[in-house]
Design a protein around this motif. Structure first.
Motif, short mmCIF file in Angstrom:
data_model
loop_
_atom_site.label_atom_id
_atom_site.label_comp_id
_atom_site.label_asym_id
_atom_site.label_seq_id
_atom_site.Cartn_x
_atom_site.Cartn_y
_atom_site.Cartn_z
N ASP A 1 0.82 -1.21 0.00
CA ASP A 1 0.00 0.00 0.00
C ASP A 1 0.85 1.26 0.00
O ASP A 1 0.39 2.33 0.37
CB ASP A 1 -0.96 0.01 1.20
N PHE A 2 2.12 1.14 -0.44
CA PHE A 2 3.01 2.29 -0.44
C PHE A 2 3.96 2.20 -1.62
O PHE A 2 4.09 1.16 -2.27
CB PHE A 2 3.79 2.37 0.87
N THR A 3 4.66 3.31 -1.92
CA THR A 3 5.68 3.31 -2.95
C THR A 3 6.87 2.49 -2.48
O THR A 3 7.48 2.78 -1.45
CB THR A 3 6.13 4.75 -3.28
N PHE A 4 7.20 1.46 -3.23
CA PHE A 4 8.23 0.52 -2.80
C PHE A 4 9.63 1.12 -2.91
O PHE A 4 10.45 0.94 -2.02
CB PHE A 4 8.14 -0.75 -3.66
N SER A 5 9.90 1.83 -4.00
CA SER A 5 11.22 2.42 -4.22
C SER A 5 11.07 3.82 -4.79
O SER A 5 10.21 4.06 -5.64
CB SER A 5 12.06 1.59 -5.20
N LYS A 6 11.94 4.71 -4.34
CA LYS A 6 11.91 6.07 -4.84
C LYS A 6 13.26 6.72 -4.54
O LYS A 6 13.71 6.70 -3.41
CB LYS A 6 10.78 6.88 -4.19
N GLY A 7 13.87 7.28 -5.56
CA GLY A 7 15.15 7.97 -5.35
C GLY A 7 16.04 7.88 -6.57
O GLY A 7 15.60 7.53 -7.66
N GLY A 8 17.32 8.21 -6.37
CA GLY A 8 18.22 8.19 -7.50
C GLY A 8 19.63 8.59 -7.11
O GLY A 8 20.00 8.57 -5.94
N GLN A 9 20.40 8.99 -8.12
CA GLN A 9 21.79 9.35 -7.90
C GLN A 9 22.26 10.33 -8.95
O GLN A 9 21.66 10.45 -10.03
CB GLN A 9 22.68 8.11 -7.92
N VAL A 10 23.36 11.02 -8.64
CA VAL A 10 24.07 11.87 -9.59
C VAL A 10 25.54 11.47 -9.54
O VAL A 10 26.12 11.31 -8.46
CB VAL A 10 23.92 13.36 -9.23
N LYS A 11 26.14 11.27 -10.72
CA LYS A 11 27.55 10.91 -10.81
C LYS A 11 28.23 11.86 -11.79
O LYS A 11 27.62 12.33 -12.75
CB LYS A 11 27.72 9.47 -11.32
N ALA A 12 29.52 12.12 -11.54
CA ALA A 12 30.26 13.01 -12.43
C ALA A 12 31.75 12.71 -12.34
O ALA A 12 32.24 12.25 -11.30
CB ALA A 12 30.01 14.48 -12.07
N ASN A 13 32.45 12.96 -13.43
CA ASN A 13 33.91 12.94 -13.39
C ASN A 13 34.46 13.99 -14.35
O ASN A 13 33.82 14.35 -15.34
CB ASN A 13 34.49 11.55 -13.68
N ILE A 14 35.63 14.48 -14.03
CA ILE A 14 36.36 15.44 -14.86
C ILE A 14 37.73 14.84 -15.13
O ILE A 14 38.44 14.44 -14.20
CB ILE A 14 36.48 16.81 -14.18
N ILE A 15 38.11 14.78 -16.40
CA ILE A 15 39.34 14.11 -16.81
C ILE A 15 40.27 15.11 -17.48
O ILE A 15 39.84 15.89 -18.35
CB ILE A 15 39.03 12.96 -17.78
N LYS A 16 41.53 15.06 -17.10
CA LYS A 16 42.58 15.85 -17.75
C LYS A 16 43.57 14.88 -18.39
O LYS A 16 44.15 14.04 -17.71
CB LYS A 16 43.30 16.72 -16.72
N LYS A 17 43.71 14.97 -19.71
CA LYS A 17 44.64 14.10 -20.42
C LYS A 17 45.92 14.86 -20.74
O LYS A 17 45.90 16.05 -21.05
CB LYS A 17 44.00 13.57 -21.70
N ASN A 18 47.03 14.16 -20.63
CA ASN A 18 48.31 14.72 -21.07
C ASN A 18 49.08 13.63 -21.80
O ASN A 18 48.60 12.52 -21.98
CB ASN A 18 49.10 15.29 -19.90
N ASP A 19 50.29 13.95 -22.23
CA ASP A 19 51.07 12.99 -23.01
C ASP A 19 51.46 11.76 -22.21
O ASP A 19 51.79 10.71 -22.78
CB ASP A 19 52.35 13.67 -23.54
N SER A 20 51.40 11.87 -20.89
CA SER A 20 51.84 10.75 -20.04
C SER A 20 50.68 9.92 -19.50
O SER A 20 50.91 8.90 -18.87
CB SER A 20 52.66 11.29 -18.86
#
Length: 942
Positions: free
Chosen positions: A298-317
């Motif tokens: 008689d209720f909402t079984f699941s509710k919610g979520g997530q946020v994910k992020a990444n920042i990448i710096k590439k170089n020659d190495s």
């Protein structure tokens, strides 16, 4: 005549020019894979014309002498999804570039799990599998374990829902049968464990959700996980997040559907990636989900979520990466269903394997907090909340070449986790003739006229004279209705389970790599720290025994005496009197490892590694006693529901133990040719105890000694073959486990005490063969078959029989040697057929789960079952796709778990062969697989 020739020459010249242009119109181009590598021998055809060519070794093709008009050009190759491009010939040279997406993962896929460097599956002397982004996009998993059932050789039990699941393989399973279903395996996110610590109702699946931010899943079963994972010799399941480094792109996805009895499911997902300039890139995304549940509540079984992020710096190495995640998600887990007939389980009492949940309804109760010695604070309790899981994560990962073939990698992650459980445990049948139905309240003497009222409406449901329940012999116990009646003449033996756990964790892995001559050498350090505080209390809740339980307000109304409240206004009784666990603990975990991959010659490759691990457990566990005060917690003698509140009694039992061990693994690859490899591996792994050893055991007694380290030996011998349209990986294995700690969850009905029996240490052996294969006879048709045949048996096994009481004088130890290990099917397999044509695909997936014993006594066998999944999708444009998935197409009544006889505090090991023979009509609790789900999904790619 000359004049005629001169007059006609401009027309002839124009015709020659036009004809020359028409005759020399061409289409040329290349066919590449997703990594811009050429695909030789790909078929390129012009639709509508009987004209096709094969690409050369550089992936190039060319058509000549084409008329200037519009064409549809199709490129296809076995193992790749076909692609069509339209072109209008308006100039002399027309160039097309096709980039084909793989439709299956072949054994040349590069993997990073179960190894300290990147290597191809074909070159890895381990049993490793991959689910790529294309495969993931075609699934609608209802939780992490449900997704991992697509990994060959992996036993998954997702019957409880998204969490409280079980995942293991190769018989490395014995300690993962109850509520630590990931005991031997490491659930990882981007190469590090999701969580370092496990104990009852606190596992890694609480803190991971898969969505479109997941690029692929890599899984390794046993083997080298003994030296590459932190205290997880049974395998690694690594979910790798998007790490795209290119111009702006991404995808948005909307999934809607119905499950079970038309219960709604909705999920919105988004992933974006792009270029920030100066070799900086970003990936961000997440999801929000609302789920009414696969079964009826008689209720909402699941509710919610997530946020994910990444920042990448590439170089020659190499690269530097900063990443973060915020998870805030509420879900729940399903209880079992009551069945009868040991040989052919059938739901009883009007219950149904597909829709019945028997979870308590939503209420808003306040229960005194037993942690507070003065008794002035309360915990809000609403069983509809389930578990509210939160995880705040931040990390830094980098890889840099240092010159002279040296490379340095480091990944460090910090997280703060919390899991607050407010749910229902147990759904046993408690007859109104059973004195437990009344004395479990903690009341003094609740005998006489008992009145049951609906907690929502206030209507009287029944009045009962329970004086006959005190007869000495169970067969003589009775009750009489004075007025009305209750469904099935029983109460739901349910407890309100409140658990509050927080953990702050730091983990780090440092790897130094050096390549020279024929060696690829890795060494490094693993470090983990977790600080946790943990509290559990449980209270009894009066509810009707039916499909959708109703809470009841219960009073004792004997004539001429005051009315005694046996429950509060929500039906909650025996406030915090069933279970009390309070502890604080710290985990320090460190390891030093070395690994060398030695190319002995062109055919032989030796892979050897060592890992020395040290695990330190330190903490305090609090003893408890009932709150002692006239009239109970509130001082009112007419409220008998608050007389048993457990709280600290001032005694603290400390534990301070250190575990250390050496693990090692040795693998050998023999490359017969470029397509065929033979491999073998021996691994000696170890498993230190988890914190359930301290938290669940030793109730109100000192912790006398540290737990035993399990010793796990694994032998593997296999073959991998990879042709253009066929691959197979087959592995024979033997798993030997020693010092397996097992315990039972028990209930003493005479005094209402719930407890765990003393730990027994046992051993087992499993041998078998697992297979993973694919055959694609045409570019539009593919067959996948994977599965396992195994024999899992106990070697030296005992069970502690508490005799149904906390009193040790009636206890005994029972032997179960040479028995089949429970929940390990002798056969399970998947067979999947996929059809792909232009912009359309469809698949039909058949999964078979063989018979499994429900306990070590082999007294009850869960029947085998088939499930069928169906899916189809169509790309309307290169950006827009619509798909439909049906899981458990025919609503199979498969049974995944067994909780034992239908009694409050019952456990699976009570159902011995003798018990089953002597109690043929006894009801018992099973947990069915999830019912049918129908989902529609819209995906838009930027």
């Amino acid at each position: 005549m000359n004049k005629t020739i001169i007059n006609r020459s401009p027309l002839v010249l124009l015709c020659l020019i036009v004809n020359s242009v028409f005759a020399q119109q061409i289409i040329k181009g290349k066919v590449l894979d997703e990594n811009n590598q050429p695909i030789p021998a790909a078929v390129v055809e012009i639709k509508g014309l009987n004209s096709s060519v094969l690409t050369n070794e550089y992936g190039s093709f060319e058509f000549e002498e084409l008329a200037p008009q519009a064409y549809s050009v199709k490129a296809s190759s076995l193992g790749y999804q076909s692609q069509i491009k339209k072109i209008n010939l308006t100039k002399h040279s027309n160039v097309l570039t096709f980039r084909l997406v793989e439709t299956y993962e072949n054994l040349n896929t590069v993997v990073v799990t179960g190894t300290f460097d990147s290597r191809k599956q074909l070159e890895s002397s381990t049993s490793v599998s991959v689910l790529n982004n294309d495969e993931l996009s075609k699934l609608v998993p209802r939780g992490t374990a449900d997704l991992l059932r697509n990994i060959p050789g992996t036993f998954t039990d997702a019957s409880a829902g998204e969490v409280f699941t079980k995942v293991y393989s190769r018989g490395v399973s014995a300690s993962a049968e109850d509520d630590l279903g990931w005991y031997y395996t490491s659930l990882q996110e981007d190469g590090l464990p999701v969580s370092l610590m496990q104990h009852s109702y606190f596992g890694p699946d609480l803190f991971y959700r898969s969505d479109v931010t997941t690029e692929r899943v890599e899984a390794i079963r046993g083997g080298s996980s003994a030296i590459t994972a932190m205290n997880a010799p049974g395998g690694i399941y690594n979910f790798i997040s998007l790490n795209k480094t290119e111009s702006f792109g991404g995808q948005a996805q909307l999934t809607s559907g119905i499950q079970g009895d038309n219960n709604a499911y909705h999920k919105v997902e988004l992933a974006l990636n792009g270029d920030l300039g100066n070799n900086w890139f970003y990936n961000v995304g997440g999801h929000f989900r609302q789920d009414e549940g696969a079964r009826n509540v008689d209720f909402t079984f699941s509710k919610g979520g997530q946020v994910k992020a990444n920042i990448i710096k590439k170089n020659d190495s190499g690269y530097f990466k900063f990443y973060a995640k915020y998870l805030n998600d509420k879900t729940n887990r399903w209880n079992g269903v009551t069945a009868k007939n040991w040989n052919n389980p059938t739901a009883v009492y009007g219950q149904d394997f597909n829709t019945t949940s028997q979870l308590l309804p939503s209420i808003n109760a306040s229960i005194p907090d037993g942690r507070n010695a003065t008794g002035t604070s309360y915990n809000s309790f609403n069983p509809s909340q389930g578990v509210l899981a939160k995880d705040i994560v931040g990390g830094f990962d980098f890889s840099q070449k240092l010159g002279n073939d040296w490379n340095l990698k480091n990944n460090i992650k910090l997280s703060h986790k919390s899991a607050n459980w407010q749910t229902t445990i147990s759904n046993a049948f408690v007859s109104l003739s059973n004195p437990l139905a009344y004395f479990i309240t903690g009341a003094g003497f609740p005998i006489g006229k008992v009145v049951f009222k609906d907690a929502n409406t206030g209507a009287t449901l029944a009045q009962v004279d329970n004086s006959g329940s005190l007869a000495e012999e169970e067969k003589d116990r009775t009750f009489n209705y004075i007025d009305g009646s209750l469904p099935n003449d029983a109460l739901l033996g349910a407890a309100g389970w409140y658990k509050d756990t927080k953990a702050t964790e730091i983990m780090d892995q440092l790897v130094v790599n050096k390549k020279w001559e024929n060696h690829n050498f890795n060494t490094g350090l693993d470090f983990g720290y977790s600080n946790t505080n943990h509290y559990t209390q449980s209270s009894f809740v009066f509810a009707t025994y039916e499909n959708n339980p109703r809470n009841m307000v219960v009073t004792l109304e004997n004539p001429g005496e005051p009315v005694i409240a046996l429950s509060d206004k929500n039906g909650v009784s025996n406030y915090g009197g069933l279970i009390f666990e309070k502890a604080e603990a710290t985990l320090f975990q460190s390891a030093v490892f070395v690994n060398d991959l030695w190319d002995i010659n062109e055919q032989f490759q030796l892979d050897a590694g060592l890992r020395f691990e040290n695990i330190y457990h330190k903490g305090d566990k609090y003893r408890a006693e009932p709150f002692s005060q006239a009239g109970g917690f509130d001082g009112d003698s007419q409220t008998d529901y608050d007389n048993g509140l457990l709280r600290p009694n001032g005694t603290v039992d400390a534990f301070d133990f250190n575990y250390h061990y050496l693990s090692y693994s040795l693998g050998l690859n023999y490359k017969v040719n470029s397509d065929l490899v033979l491999f073998g591996r021996y691994s000696k792994g170890n498993k230190a105890p988890e914190f359930d050893y301290y938290f669940n055991n030793f109730t109100n007694v000192p912790i006398p000694k540290k737990g035993e380290v399990q010793n796990i030996q694994q032998y593997e011998f296999g073959v991998k073959y990879d042709a253009k349209n066929f691959y197979v990986s087959a592995t024979n294995f033997i798993s030997i486990l020693e010092n397996i700690g097992t315990t039972n969850f028990e209930f003493d009905g005479t005094n209402g005490t719930i407890f765990y029996t003393p730990t027994q240490y046992n051993s087992s052996r499993t041998l078998g063969t697992e297979i993973e294969s694919m055959y694609q006879p045409f570019d539009f048709l593919r067959f996948n078959l994977n599965g396992v045949i195994q024999d899992a048996t106990s070697n030296d096994w005992t069970i502690y029989d508490a005799g149904g009481t906390v009193d040790t004088s009636d206890d005994s130890i029972v032997r179960f040697d040479d028995q089949t290990l429970p929940f390990n099917p002798s056969l399970m397999f998947n067979f999947k057929t996929t059809y792909l044509r232009d912009n359309f695909y469809t698949f039909f997936d058949t999964q078979y789960m063989g018979k499994r014993y429900g306990n070590i006594a082999n007294g009850f066998e869960l029947p085998s079952y088939f499930t069928f999944d169906l899916g189809a999708g169509y790309n309307f444009t290169k950006n827009l796709e619509l798909s439909v998935n049906v899981t458990n197409l025919f609503n199979s009544d498969g049974l995944a778990n067994f909780f034992g006889p239908n009694s409050f505090g019952g456990n699976a090991n009570q159902a011995t062969p003798e018990f089953v023979t002597n109690n043929p009509d006894q009801n018992f609790i099973v947990v069915p697989i999830l019912p049918r789900g129908i989902f529609a999904k819209v995906n838009y790619t930027f």
